[in-house]
Design an enzyme around this catalytic site. Structure first.
Site, PDB file in Angstrom:
ATOM      1  N   SER A  30       0.652  -1.124   0.017  1.00 51.38           N
ATOM      2  CA  SER A  30      -0.069  -0.127  -0.198  1.00 51.38           C
ATOM      3  C   SER A  30       1.086   1.348   0.076  1.00 51.38           C
ATOM      4  CB  SER A  30      -1.028   0.118   1.055  1.00 51.38           C
ATOM      5  OG  SER A  30      -1.986   0.902   1.214  1.00 51.38           O
ATOM      6  N   ASP A  95     -10.370  -5.193  -3.898  1.00 53.92           N
ATOM      7  CA  ASP A  95      -9.835  -3.962  -2.952  1.00 53.92           C
ATOM      8  C   ASP A  95     -10.578  -2.609  -3.385  1.00 53.92           C
ATOM      9  OD1 ASP A  95      -7.912  -1.947  -1.945  1.00 53.92           O
ATOM     10  OD2 ASP A  95      -6.367  -2.995  -2.467  1.00 53.92           O
ATOM     11  N   HIS A 126      -7.917  -5.356   0.130  1.00 52.82           N
ATOM     12  CA  HIS A 126      -6.809  -4.521   0.320  1.00 52.82           C
ATOM     13  C   HIS A 126      -5.537  -5.298   1.414  1.00 52.82           C
ATOM     14  CE1 HIS A 126      -4.378  -0.828  -0.198  1.00 52.82           C
ATOM     15  NE2 HIS A 126      -4.285  -0.829   1.185  1.00 52.82           N
TER      16      HIS A 126
END
Length: 151
Positions: A30, A95, A126
Site C-alpha cells: 500500500s 480492493d 486490500h
C-alpha cells in the site's frame, strides 16, 4: 518514509546480507509501495521488489485528475520503469481502498524482462490477501516462486 526505507535497506545490507545488496528484496504494501519504488528506481543493485496492493500514485488514489501531480510524493507509475530488478505485483480484485487497476497498470509498466507473474487475488481486498483457508499457503508458494526466479 524515504529515509526510513533507505536506512532499513542500508542496515540490512551491512548487518544481514554481508554487504551484498542483491540479496535484499523490498516488499512495499500500500503506502509502502511509494518508498519501495523510489529506492528501487534509484539503485541498480537491489535483488527484487514485491508490490502488495500498490497505487500508481498517491494522488491518483484520490482523483484521476493530473492537476495535482506536482503535489504527489509517491508517483510510482513514473518510477516503476526505472526499477532495475525483478518485480512481482500482488493485488486483491475486491480492493476498495486502492482499485486493482493501479496494480495492473504498475505491472504493465515494469520493463518486460523484469516483470514477474502477478497474483490478482480473486476474492480478496486490500488487507486480507492471506485470510481464509489455503490463502497463506498460496501466498507463501507464490512468493517462493518469485524468489526462486531471482536466481
Amino acid at each position: 518514509t524515504y529515509r526510513d526505507v533507505r536506512d532499513v535497506f542500508d542496515y540490512t545490507v551491512q548487518n544481514v546480507c554481508h554487504g551484498d545488496p542483491s540479496r535484499v528484496v523490498l516488499y512495499g504494501q500500500s503506502v509502502g509501495s511509494g518508498p519501495s519504488c523510489h529506492l528501487c528506481a534509484r539503485r541498480d543493485d537491489v535483488g527484487g521488489l514485491v508490490l502488495h496492493s500498490p497505487f500508481t500514485s498517491g494522488m491518483r488514489v484520490l482523483t484521476p485528475s493530473r492537476a495535482l501531480a506536482c503535489l504527489d510524493i509517491f508517483p510510482n507509475i513514473d518510477r516503476i520503469s526505472k526499477v532495475n530488478c525483478p518485480v512481482m505485483v500482488i493485488h486483491g480484485r475486491l480492493d476498495e481502498e486502492v482499485d486493482i487497476h493501479h496494480g495492473m497498470a504498475l505491472h504493465q509498466a515494469v520493463r518486460p524482462e523484469l516483470r514477474r507473474e502477478p497474483w490478482w487475488v480473486p476474492d480478496r481486498g486490500h488487507n486480507d490477501i492471506t485470510d481464509g483457508p489455503g490463502k497463506m499457503a498460496e501466498y507463501v508458494r507464490r512468493l517462493r516462486s518469485f524468489l526462486d526466479s531471482l536466481g
